[in-house]
Design a protein around this motif. Structure first.
Motif, mmCIF file in Angstrom:
data_model
loop_
_atom_site.group_PDB
_atom_site.id
_atom_site.type_symbol
_atom_site.label_atom_id
_atom_site.label_comp_id
_atom_site.label_asym_id
_atom_site.label_seq_id
_atom_site.Cartn_x
_atom_site.Cartn_y
_atom_site.Cartn_z
ATOM 1 N N ASN A 1 123.606 -29.463 -5.452
ATOM 2 C CA ASN A 1 123.308 -28.691 -6.600
ATOM 3 C C ASN A 1 122.152 -29.483 -7.232
ATOM 4 O O ASN A 1 122.116 -30.270 -7.656
ATOM 5 C CB ASN A 1 124.357 -28.576 -7.368
ATOM 6 N N LEU A 2 120.783 -28.767 -6.968
ATOM 7 C CA LEU A 2 119.399 -29.493 -7.468
ATOM 8 C C LEU A 2 119.546 -29.623 -8.824
ATOM 9 O O LEU A 2 118.698 -30.442 -9.544
ATOM 10 C CB LEU A 2 118.459 -28.762 -6.926
ATOM 11 N N ASN A 3 120.357 -28.907 -9.767
ATOM 12 C CA ASN A 3 120.297 -28.861 -11.299
ATOM 13 C C ASN A 3 121.080 -30.088 -11.627
ATOM 14 O O ASN A 3 120.642 -30.393 -12.872
ATOM 15 C CB ASN A 3 121.248 -27.707 -11.659
ATOM 16 N N THR A 4 121.559 -30.749 -10.876
ATOM 17 C CA THR A 4 122.336 -31.969 -11.339
ATOM 18 C C THR A 4 121.964 -33.259 -10.363
ATOM 19 O O THR A 4 122.462 -34.198 -10.306
ATOM 20 C CB THR A 4 123.858 -31.828 -11.062
ATOM 21 N N PHE A 5 120.610 -32.915 -9.960
ATOM 22 C CA PHE A 5 120.080 -33.897 -8.877
ATOM 23 C C PHE A 5 118.914 -34.787 -9.662
ATOM 24 O O PHE A 5 117.991 -34.041 -10.335
ATOM 25 C CB PHE A 5 119.580 -33.359 -7.626
ATOM 26 N N LEU A 6 119.136 -36.275 -9.562
ATOM 27 C CA LEU A 6 118.000 -37.133 -10.219
ATOM 28 C C LEU A 6 117.808 -36.596 -11.760
ATOM 29 O O LEU A 6 116.531 -36.694 -12.217
ATOM 30 C CB LEU A 6 116.756 -37.025 -9.362
ATOM 31 N N THR A 7 118.616 -36.327 -12.348
ATOM 32 C CA THR A 7 118.610 -35.769 -13.724
ATOM 33 C C THR A 7 118.178 -37.134 -14.691
ATOM 34 O O THR A 7 117.613 -36.720 -15.864
ATOM 35 C CB THR A 7 120.025 -35.231 -14.283
ATOM 36 N N GLN A 8 118.381 -38.187 -14.146
ATOM 37 C CA GLN A 8 117.940 -39.321 -15.209
ATOM 38 C C GLN A 8 116.677 -39.820 -14.971
ATOM 39 O O GLN A 8 116.067 -40.674 -15.752
ATOM 40 C CB GLN A 8 118.874 -40.691 -14.522
ATOM 41 N N ALA B 1 110.054 -36.279 -14.486
ATOM 42 C CA ALA B 1 108.995 -36.020 -13.420
ATOM 43 C C ALA B 1 107.848 -36.437 -14.027
ATOM 44 O O ALA B 1 106.775 -36.939 -13.378
ATOM 45 C CB ALA B 1 109.139 -34.793 -13.071
ATOM 46 N N VAL B 2 107.436 -36.228 -15.365
ATOM 47 C CA VAL B 2 106.037 -36.694 -15.845
ATOM 48 C C VAL B 2 106.115 -38.143 -15.740
ATOM 49 O O VAL B 2 104.992 -38.718 -15.498
ATOM 50 C CB VAL B 2 106.100 -35.966 -17.425
ATOM 51 N N ASN B 3 107.040 -39.027 -16.161
ATOM 52 C CA ASN B 3 107.167 -40.295 -16.319
ATOM 53 C C ASN B 3 106.505 -41.062 -14.763
ATOM 54 O O ASN B 3 106.028 -41.856 -14.668
ATOM 55 C CB ASN B 3 108.220 -41.023 -16.751
ATOM 56 N N VAL B 4 107.078 -40.424 -13.809
ATOM 57 C CA VAL B 4 107.275 -40.609 -12.535
ATOM 58 C C VAL B 4 105.702 -40.468 -11.933
ATOM 59 O O VAL B 4 104.906 -41.380 -11.294
ATOM 60 C CB VAL B 4 108.100 -39.744 -11.515
ATOM 61 N N LYS B 5 105.094 -39.308 -12.180
ATOM 62 C CA LYS B 5 103.701 -39.039 -12.021
ATOM 63 C C LYS B 5 102.740 -39.758 -12.499
ATOM 64 O O LYS B 5 101.958 -40.320 -12.007
ATOM 65 C CB LYS B 5 103.531 -37.276 -11.966
ATOM 66 N N ASN B 6 102.909 -39.790 -13.818
ATOM 67 C CA ASN B 6 101.964 -40.761 -14.611
ATOM 68 C C ASN B 6 102.108 -42.394 -14.008
ATOM 69 O O ASN B 6 100.810 -43.093 -13.888
ATOM 70 C CB ASN B 6 102.470 -40.848 -16.114
ATOM 71 N N ALA B 7 103.020 -42.920 -13.700
ATOM 72 C CA ALA B 7 103.273 -43.979 -13.221
ATOM 73 C C ALA B 7 102.429 -44.331 -11.953
ATOM 74 O O ALA B 7 101.736 -45.219 -11.650
ATOM 75 C CB ALA B 7 104.791 -44.314 -13.124
ATOM 76 N N ILE B 8 102.786 -43.506 -10.800
ATOM 77 C CA ILE B 8 102.323 -43.414 -9.510
ATOM 78 C C ILE B 8 100.634 -43.246 -9.263
ATOM 79 O O ILE B 8 100.010 -43.504 -8.545
ATOM 80 C CB ILE B 8 102.992 -42.752 -8.640
ATOM 81 N N ASN B 9 100.083 -42.367 -10.560
ATOM 82 C CA ASN B 9 98.889 -42.252 -10.434
ATOM 83 C C ASN B 9 97.969 -43.345 -11.270
ATOM 84 O O ASN B 9 96.673 -43.210 -11.268
ATOM 85 C CB ASN B 9 98.826 -40.837 -11.048
ATOM 86 N N PHE C 1 111.967 -30.833 -2.882
ATOM 87 C CA PHE C 1 112.140 -30.954 -4.423
ATOM 88 C C PHE C 1 111.194 -32.309 -4.602
ATOM 89 O O PHE C 1 110.388 -32.366 -5.660
ATOM 90 C CB PHE C 1 113.574 -31.910 -4.712
ATOM 91 N N PHE C 2 110.845 -33.283 -3.986
ATOM 92 C CA PHE C 2 110.010 -34.435 -3.950
ATOM 93 C C PHE C 2 108.535 -33.822 -4.220
ATOM 94 O O PHE C 2 107.904 -34.119 -5.311
ATOM 95 C CB PHE C 2 109.935 -35.550 -3.035
ATOM 96 N N GLU C 3 108.329 -32.911 -3.115
ATOM 97 C CA GLU C 3 106.735 -32.361 -3.341
ATOM 98 C C GLU C 3 106.513 -31.537 -4.387
ATOM 99 O O GLU C 3 105.731 -31.541 -4.909
ATOM 100 C CB GLU C 3 106.676 -31.643 -1.916
ATOM 101 N N GLN C 4 107.476 -30.892 -5.030
ATOM 102 C CA GLN C 4 107.334 -30.014 -6.085
ATOM 103 C C GLN C 4 107.291 -30.821 -7.231
ATOM 104 O O GLN C 4 106.392 -30.464 -8.184
ATOM 105 C CB GLN C 4 108.679 -29.108 -6.296
ATOM 106 N N LYS C 5 107.910 -31.897 -7.579
ATOM 107 C CA LYS C 5 108.152 -32.627 -8.789
ATOM 108 C C LYS C 5 107.123 -33.790 -8.794
ATOM 109 O O LYS C 5 106.565 -34.027 -9.941
ATOM 110 C CB LYS C 5 109.583 -33.319 -8.858
#
Length: 246
Positions: free
Chosen positions: A73-80, A83-91, A41-45
């Motif tokens: 259930n990955l549909n309810t995992f880390l919903t808060q 992913a776009v905000n995470v990637k923008n920040a770490i890049n 999941f981390f690698e994909q997101k």
């Protein structure tokens, strides 16, 4: 309390020596199949770079314990977390850090002068020990929790595992031990500058046991406690010998 880890493909598991409960007690461990799904999941997101040119990053989560056990259930995992905000920040090499509700992540940060040296992602998440993004994350859920730390490349010997260096992560790992709940530390690849080194003593600084999983069904108990050596499967392969005929 456990410090268990699993990785799909080249996944390494770390068990810290002070946690002695039976790994057969599934209520007190991270389910390795579920952990493989979490890392995927981390690698994909959030993965940085491309398939041909991946870039270093690290992620830590602190979620309800049941999310690290069977039937996640990955549909309810880390919903808060977006992913776009995470990637923008770490890049963003000027900050390289994301801090969310259940997840923190880091890329690599340029030094204050913007020169070649970069602060490693593990250091950015784990330091200063006791007042780091990781400690702040852990304070948000103190009971019945699962905390996972994933770094794409293994912690480097020269910086992260250098006990006398100013950028090591060892004190921070000791602080993590104090947190209740089940725990996992995972890395996928050997750091390229360390792949030709003897990592026995260096990996012993992190844990006493380093099980290595070739896939979801095959793991090696890597030993490493006390004077016991870490199993060869959990270390970089030795350099190949070449026969030269005269």
């Amino acid at each position: 309390m456990k410090f268990t880890v699993f990785l799909s493909g080249l996944l390494l598991l770390f068990l810290l020596p002070d946690w002695t409960e039976s790994v057969e007690n599934t209520e007190d461990t991270v389910d390795i199949n579920t952990l493989a799904r979490i890392i995927n999941f981390f690698e994909q997101k959030y993965k940085r770079g491309t398939e041909k040119n991946p870039r270093q990053y690290a992620i830590a989560i602190n979620v309800p314990k049941e999310q690290c056990q069977q039937n996640l259930n990955l549909n309810t995992f880390l919903t808060q977390e977006n992913a776009v905000n995470v990637k923008n920040a770490i890049n963003d090499d000027s900050k390289a850090l994301y801090q969310g509700s259940e997840l923190i992540a880091a890329g690599t940060k340029k030094d204050v002068d913007g020169q070649q040296f970069k602060m490693h992602s593990e250091f950015l998440l784990l330091n200063p020990a006791g007042n780091s993004p990781m400690s702040n994350l852990l304070s948000k859920r103190k009971e019945d929790s699962c905390s996972v730390f994933y770094t794409f490349n293994s912690p480097c010997v020269k910086t992260c595992l250098n006990a006398i260096g100013s950028h090591n992560i060892l004190d921070a790992l000791e602080k993590w031990k104090e947190h209740d709940g089940i725990k996992a530390f995972v890395f996928k690849n050997f750091w390229r500058h360390d792949i030709k080194k003897d990592l026995q003593d260096d990996f012993k600084q992190i844990v006493a046991h380093v099980p290595h999983c070739k896939n979801q069904n095959e793991c090696y108990a890597c030993n490493g406690e006390g004077n016991t050596p870490i199993d060869e499967h959990c270390l970089p392969p030795p350099p190949k010998k070449t026969n030269i005929e005269l």
